[in-house]
Design a protein around this motif. Structure first.
Motif, PDB file in Angstrom:
ATOM      1  N   LYS A 189       0.871  -1.180   0.000  1.00  0.00           N
ATOM      2  CA  LYS A 189       0.000   0.000   0.000  1.00  0.00           C
ATOM      3  C   LYS A 189       0.908   1.231   0.000  1.00  0.00           C
ATOM      4  O   LYS A 189       1.783   1.360   0.854  1.00  0.00           O
ATOM      5  CB  LYS A 189      -0.860   0.033   1.264  1.00  0.00           C
ATOM      6  N   VAL A 190       0.682   2.123  -0.955  1.00  0.00           N
ATOM      7  CA  VAL A 190       1.528   3.314  -1.078  1.00  0.00           C
ATOM      8  C   VAL A 190       0.743   4.556  -0.668  1.00  0.00           C
ATOM      9  O   VAL A 190      -0.407   4.721  -1.075  1.00  0.00           O
ATOM     10  CB  VAL A 190       2.017   3.500  -2.532  1.00  0.00           C
ATOM     11  N   VAL A 191       1.366   5.394   0.153  1.00  0.00           N
ATOM     12  CA  VAL A 191       0.785   6.699   0.462  1.00  0.00           C
ATOM     13  C   VAL A 191       1.801   7.773   0.082  1.00  0.00           C
ATOM     14  O   VAL A 191       2.955   7.712   0.509  1.00  0.00           O
ATOM     15  CB  VAL A 191       0.421   6.825   1.958  1.00  0.00           C
ATOM     16  N   SER A 194       3.594  13.995  -0.560  1.00  0.00           N
ATOM     17  CA  SER A 194       3.846  15.241  -1.316  1.00  0.00           C
ATOM     18  C   SER A 194       4.867  16.145  -0.648  1.00  0.00           C
ATOM     19  O   SER A 194       4.708  17.367  -0.618  1.00  0.00           O
ATOM     20  CB  SER A 194       2.544  16.036  -1.519  1.00  0.00           C
ATOM     21  N   THR A 208      -1.301   5.619   9.491  1.00  0.00           N
ATOM     22  CA  THR A 208      -2.449   5.229   8.672  1.00  0.00           C
ATOM     23  C   THR A 208      -2.237   3.834   8.076  1.00  0.00           C
ATOM     24  O   THR A 208      -3.113   2.975   8.144  1.00  0.00           O
ATOM     25  CB  THR A 208      -2.633   6.242   7.531  1.00  0.00           C
ATOM     26  N   LEU A 209      -1.060   3.624   7.500  1.00  0.00           N
ATOM     27  CA  LEU A 209      -0.772   2.338   6.864  1.00  0.00           C
ATOM     28  C   LEU A 209      -0.816   1.212   7.892  1.00  0.00           C
ATOM     29  O   LEU A 209      -1.333   0.127   7.634  1.00  0.00           O
ATOM     30  CB  LEU A 209       0.599   2.396   6.177  1.00  0.00           C
ATOM     31  N   SER A 211      -2.554   1.231  10.650  1.00  0.00           N
ATOM     32  CA  SER A 211      -3.945   1.006  11.052  1.00  0.00           C
ATOM     33  C   SER A 211      -4.690   0.196   9.996  1.00  0.00           C
ATOM     34  O   SER A 211      -5.693  -0.437  10.284  1.00  0.00           O
ATOM     35  CB  SER A 211      -4.663   2.339  11.297  1.00  0.00           C
ATOM     36  N   GLN A 212      -4.197   0.217   8.767  1.00  0.00           N
ATOM     37  CA  GLN A 212      -4.848  -0.576   7.719  1.00  0.00           C
ATOM     38  C   GLN A 212      -4.155  -1.922   7.487  1.00  0.00           C
ATOM     39  O   GLN A 212      -4.293  -2.527   6.433  1.00  0.00           O
ATOM     40  CB  GLN A 212      -4.906   0.219   6.417  1.00  0.00           C
ATOM     41  N   GLN A 357      -0.614  -1.262  -4.524  1.00  0.00           N
ATOM     42  CA  GLN A 357      -1.872  -0.545  -4.462  1.00  0.00           C
ATOM     43  C   GLN A 357      -1.555   0.932  -4.288  1.00  0.00           C
ATOM     44  O   GLN A 357      -1.045   1.345  -3.253  1.00  0.00           O
ATOM     45  CB  GLN A 357      -2.673  -1.071  -3.282  1.00  0.00           C
TER      46      GLN A 357
ATOM     47  N   ILE B   6     -10.544   1.232  11.830  1.00  0.00           N
ATOM     48  CA  ILE B   6     -10.018   2.287  10.958  1.00  0.00           C
ATOM     49  C   ILE B   6     -10.612   3.634  11.356  1.00  0.00           C
ATOM     50  O   ILE B   6      -9.912   4.646  11.435  1.00  0.00           O
ATOM     51  CB  ILE B   6     -10.317   1.966   9.477  1.00  0.00           C
ATOM     52  N   ALA B   9      -8.876   4.866  14.305  1.00  0.00           N
ATOM     53  CA  ALA B   9      -7.540   5.353  13.939  1.00  0.00           C
ATOM     54  C   ALA B   9      -7.632   6.735  13.317  1.00  0.00           C
ATOM     55  O   ALA B   9      -6.794   7.603  13.563  1.00  0.00           O
ATOM     56  CB  ALA B   9      -6.869   4.378  12.978  1.00  0.00           C
ATOM     57  N   ARG B  16      -4.645  14.240  16.779  1.00  0.00           N
ATOM     58  CA  ARG B  16      -3.211  14.517  16.905  1.00  0.00           C
ATOM     59  C   ARG B  16      -2.742  15.542  15.871  1.00  0.00           C
ATOM     60  O   ARG B  16      -1.953  16.436  16.169  1.00  0.00           O
ATOM     61  CB  ARG B  16      -2.411  13.215  16.754  1.00  0.00           C
ATOM     62  N   TYR B 212       4.359  14.459  18.793  1.00  0.00           N
ATOM     63  CA  TYR B 212       3.856  14.033  17.480  1.00  0.00           C
ATOM     64  C   TYR B 212       4.903  13.208  16.744  1.00  0.00           C
ATOM     65  O   TYR B 212       4.634  12.088  16.311  1.00  0.00           O
ATOM     66  CB  TYR B 212       3.465  15.271  16.670  1.00  0.00           C
ATOM     67  N   ILE B 254      -5.626  13.409   7.070  1.00  0.00           N
ATOM     68  CA  ILE B 254      -5.594  11.992   7.438  1.00  0.00           C
ATOM     69  C   ILE B 254      -6.467  11.163   6.493  1.00  0.00           C
ATOM     70  O   ILE B 254      -6.082  10.078   6.041  1.00  0.00           O
ATOM     71  CB  ILE B 254      -6.068  11.820   8.900  1.00  0.00           C
ATOM     72  N   PHE B 257      -4.705  10.240   3.399  1.00  0.00           N
ATOM     73  CA  PHE B 257      -3.800   9.088   3.541  1.00  0.00           C
ATOM     74  C   PHE B 257      -4.601   7.787   3.580  1.00  0.00           C
ATOM     75  O   PHE B 257      -4.234   6.789   2.967  1.00  0.00           O
ATOM     76  CB  PHE B 257      -2.965   9.218   4.819  1.00  0.00           C
ATOM     77  N   GLN B 258      -5.716   7.809   4.337  1.00  0.00           N
ATOM     78  CA  GLN B 258      -6.540   6.601   4.448  1.00  0.00           C
ATOM     79  C   GLN B 258      -7.086   6.201   3.079  1.00  0.00           C
ATOM     80  O   GLN B 258      -7.098   5.020   2.723  1.00  0.00           O
ATOM     81  CB  GLN B 258      -7.705   6.841   5.421  1.00  0.00           C
ATOM     82  N   GLU B 260      -5.811   6.814   0.182  1.00  0.00           N
ATOM     83  CA  GLU B 260      -4.729   6.240  -0.633  1.00  0.00           C
ATOM     84  C   GLU B 260      -4.413   4.823  -0.191  1.00  0.00           C
ATOM     85  O   GLU B 260      -4.238   3.921  -1.003  1.00  0.00           O
ATOM     86  CB  GLU B 260      -3.472   7.109  -0.509  1.00  0.00           C
ATOM     87  N   ALA B 261      -4.344   4.634   1.142  1.00  0.00           N
ATOM     88  CA  ALA B 261      -3.990   3.312   1.657  1.00  0.00           C
ATOM     89  C   ALA B 261      -5.088   2.304   1.362  1.00  0.00           C
ATOM     90  O   ALA B 261      -4.828   1.112   1.201  1.00  0.00           O
ATOM     91  CB  ALA B 261      -3.710   3.388   3.157  1.00  0.00           C
ATOM     92  N   LEU B 262      -6.343   2.782   1.288  1.00  0.00           N
ATOM     93  CA  LEU B 262      -7.443   1.880   0.954  1.00  0.00           C
ATOM     94  C   LEU B 262      -7.458   1.562  -0.534  1.00  0.00           C
ATOM     95  O   LEU B 262      -8.159   0.661  -0.973  1.00  0.00           O
ATOM     96  CB  LEU B 262      -8.779   2.517   1.346  1.00  0.00           C
ATOM     97  N   PRO B 268      -3.064  11.024  -6.592  1.00  0.00           N
ATOM     98  CA  PRO B 268      -2.422  11.523  -5.366  1.00  0.00           C
ATOM     99  C   PRO B 268      -2.233  13.034  -5.387  1.00  0.00           C
ATOM    100  O   PRO B 268      -2.216  13.677  -4.339  1.00  0.00           O
ATOM    101  CB  PRO B 268      -1.073  10.804  -5.344  1.00  0.00           C
ATOM    102  N   ALA B 272      -3.555  15.446  -2.482  1.00  0.00           N
ATOM    103  CA  ALA B 272      -2.655  16.330  -1.747  1.00  0.00           C
ATOM    104  C   ALA B 272      -3.216  17.743  -1.663  1.00  0.00           C
ATOM    105  O   ALA B 272      -2.909  18.492  -0.748  1.00  0.00           O
ATOM    106  CB  ALA B 272      -1.277  16.335  -2.401  1.00  0.00           C
ATOM    107  N   TYR B 276      -6.159  21.848   1.596  1.00  0.00           N
ATOM    108  CA  TYR B 276      -6.167  23.266   1.285  1.00  0.00           C
ATOM    109  C   TYR B 276      -7.465  23.650   0.603  1.00  0.00           C
ATOM    110  O   TYR B 276      -8.082  24.667   0.903  1.00  0.00           O
ATOM    111  CB  TYR B 276      -4.954  23.610   0.408  1.00  0.00           C
TER     112      TYR B 276
END
Lengths: 361, 309
Positions: A189-191, A194, A208-209, A211-212, A357, B6, B9, B16, B212, B254, B257-258, B260-262, B268, B272, B276
């Motif tokens: 899995k790629v995030v 930027s 995030t990764l 958590s998934q 992915q 998820i 998370a 945070r 953080y 967040i 990112f989720q 993308e990861a899903l 992307p 990104a 904004y």
């Protein structure tokens, strides 16, 4: 000699033009070598590895060379060109500019100083007195993919990447291809965050990764935030650029590290001897430009042996990371069985292999 | 079950990510309510991040680290105050200079500390938590600074609208001449507000370097000070809106990112832009109502005060 940008500027005002006179041909005069760094040196990361290379050069050639460097030189704007020109007028016979963004300024200054030799890292524009050099980072990535494939239980590798450019894509595909040789169920899995450097974002992306379901994370960014995050969450990680074991003593399995010292020594010797020629060097595991850092004790001996064997094959040229059959994400055959990608195709890689992915562009 | 995990998370990560924006933004909101525009938030956050990190490593106590960070932020704010309040320099120019100074000075101070490993601050602050369900545990295992950030908007709301001190602060920000005529010391109040803003920026910066991502590195605030500044305007200087804005910005980051990861089929580059984009859209929606904007904007914002009588 350590020089910051500011003190260099002051020196340029204070010193008389003596520095610009041609060097006397006396045998005792040291050969001057200049380095331009894109970031502060710090004690880990891309610039830090170049600084190690400079130190290796000093250690190897001793009094016969005199090196100087300028750190934290921005790629944008006119600063880079000014710094490079200053190093050239200061009597450096060989100048290394160590970031992609220095390509145009290096080329411009190289044209103005035909007697000075220039070397630009990761670029592709050359001239009679401007050579380029880089390393096949993906070969190191391939080895980490092998370890990741063996260590993962969830079969999900999380990859925190900066931007969708070929250098990053090569690394991701190399990890996937290697991991699938030992564990066909692995997916990545790629995030994309930027940014080359934003510890907060890198960390959030890693969280995030994880958590998934990723139980191995790696990064193609410049901070150690991903390695630290993995240590806190108790999942495996791989570092990049420098050895990052101290940021994750329990969970950092190893790092892909870069070593420029041998190259700097060889090229400086050639410049001194008058045998220096422009060209393009793309080193890798074989030349020692890319190495794996120390392996974590958590890596089983059998896997260590496997990694060593694959590394030997890559060095011998009997194993090529981007050898077919390779399918892309849509299942289309990108590299036919028995074929492998040319250097040009690798340098322009703009597709993800099947099992990755993520989306490019 | 997987979905709830998820979701949880996302909630934790959003809180945070929003915390530094909320804290720094809140400090700036108080300063701006007194009529002072300090664009030096990014610089003050960086000073807080480096000094807080060094203080914690040197003393072994994150509390001392946070205190040192707040003092460092306030010290930078004091410089700003002397220049803009006492010497009446231009606030915008001085604020920008403060950021540039903070970026460089924090790097100089922190140069020997790059790459020093540091344990994150303790998060098990609630007694009896080990008996709770794993999900509750995960939610409650947030560090104390996050809890502070969650409370802040409510405290601020009460302070600004329900206390005498809050009323005076607003009066100074609306019309310093009137406040002066009523006998309030405009400069003293503005100094206090600016120093408070600096201390909050310092705290927010230290949150980044201590909790953080426990590390120090040059420029690690990476633009969050500017985001906090923008959020203050976005919130039309209202603390609760500021909280919502910070959470929205954190959430969209967040969520990106989720997504993308899903493996969602979205570019992307587009993702990104989202934090904004979302913030700008809300900003535009809010500022459509010109009268409301005018009602809330401190009328004397950015104007120097010179006591003539």
């Amino acid at each position: 000699m350590t020089t910051t940008r500011r003190s260099l500027l002051q020196a340029s005002l204070a010193l008389p033009a003596a520095a610009m006179l041609p060097r006397a041909a006396g045998a005792a005069a040291p050969f001057n070598v200049g380095f331009v760094y894109v970031a502060p040196i710090g004690d880990a990361g891309w610039t830090f590895q170049h600084e190690l290379g400079r130190k290796a050069l000093v250690a190897a050639l001793g009094d016969s060379v005199k090196t100087s460097f300028v750190e934290n030189v921005p790629e944008e704007g006119a600063d880079a060109e000014r710094v490079i020109r200053k190093l050239a007028t200061d009597g450096n016979g060989l100048i290394f500019t160590t970031s992609f963004g220095f390509m145009e300024p290096t080329l411009k200054v190289a044209k103005q100083f035909p007697k000075v030799k220039f070397e630009h890292c990761t670029g592709y524009k050359r001239a009679a007195n401007l050579a380029t050099y880089s390393a096949r980072f993906y070969e190191g990535r391939y080895l980490t993919g092998l370890i990741a494939g063996r260590m993962t239980k969830s079969n999900v590798i999380g990859y925190v990447a900066a931007f969708p450019i070929p250098e990053v894509v090569q690394g991701i595909n190399a990890v996937l291809l290697a991991a699938r040789t030992v564990n066909p169920n692995v997916t990545i899995k790629v995030v994309f965050v930027s940014s080359w450097f934003d510890p907060g974002k890198e960390r959030a992306a890693a969280d995030t990764l994880i958590s998934q379901g990723a139980d191995v994370v790696m990064h193609h960014t410049d901070s150690s935030a991903v390695v630290q995050g993995a240590e806190e969450k108790g999942v495996w990680s791989f570092g990049y650029d420098s050895d990052m074991l101290r940021f994750g003593p329990k969970t950092n399995l190893t790092s892909v590290t870069m070593h420029w010292g041998d190259y700097y020594i060889e090229r400086t010797k050639a410049a001194i001897a008058g045998t220096w020629k422009s060209g393009d060097v793309w080193g890798g595991l074989k030349t020692g430009m890319v190495k794996l850092g120390p392996l974590n004790a958590a890596v089983p001996d059998a896997v260590k042996a496997e990694v060593a064997a694959v590394q030997a094959k890559i060095e011998a040229g009997t194993l090529v990371p981007f050898a077919g059959p390779i399918k892309d994400q849509k299942g289309a055959m990108k590299v036919a069985a028995g074929k492998s990608l040319s250097d040009g195709e690798i340098l322009g890689m703009d597709w993800f292999a099947e099992g990755v992915q993520g989306k490019l562009g | 079950m997987h979905e709830t995990e998820i979701l949880l998370a996302v909630v934790v990560a959003t809180l945070r990510a929003a915390t530094p924006l909320m804290i720094a933004g809140f400090g700036e909101l108080i300063a701006e309510r007194s009529g002072v525009l300090n664009l030096g938030v990014e610089g003050m956050m960086l000073m807080g991040a480096s000094v807080g990190f060094i203080g914690t490593v040197a003393t072994g106590s994150p509390i001392l680290g946070f205190v040192a960070a707040m003092l460092a932020g306030a010290a930078l704010a004091l410089v700003f105050g002397v220049l803009t309040l006492s010497l009446m320099a231009n606030q915008v120019a001085t604020g920008l200079a403060l950021t540039i100074f903070g970026v460089g000075f924090s790097a100089l101070v922190g140069v020997g500390w790059i790459g020093t490993p540091l344990q994150g601050i303790a998060t098990d602050i609630w007694p009896g938590l080990s008996k709770a369900s794993p999900m509750v545990q995960q939610l409650m295992l947030l560090d104390p600074v996050v809890w502070l950030a969650i409370l802040l908007p409510f405290i601020a709301q009460r302070f600004i609208y329900r206390t005498r001190a809050g009323l005076i602060l607003r009066a100074v920000g609306e019309s310093h001449d009137v406040a002066h005529a009523l006998g309030y010391s405009v400069l003293r109040i503005r100094y206090l507000a600016v120093l408070f803003g600096g201390a909050m920026s310092g705290l927010a910066g230290a949150y980044l370097s201590l909790a953080y991502t426990p590390m120090w590195s040059d420029n690690m605030v990476a633009g969050r000070g500017w985001i906090a500044l923008a959020l203050v305007v976005f919130s039309t200087w209202k603390p609760l809106w500021l909280a919502i804005g910070s959470l929205l910005f954190g959430f969209v980051t967040i969520a990106q990112f989720q997504a993308e990861a899903l493996g969602l089929d979205v570019s992307p580059h587009l993702l990104a832009m989202l934090p904004y984009l979302a913030t700008i859209v809300v900003l535009v929606l809010i500022s459509r109502d010109a009268t409301r904007l005018k009602l809330n904007a401190p009328a004397a914002l950015g104007r120097p005060f010179h006591a003539t009588a």
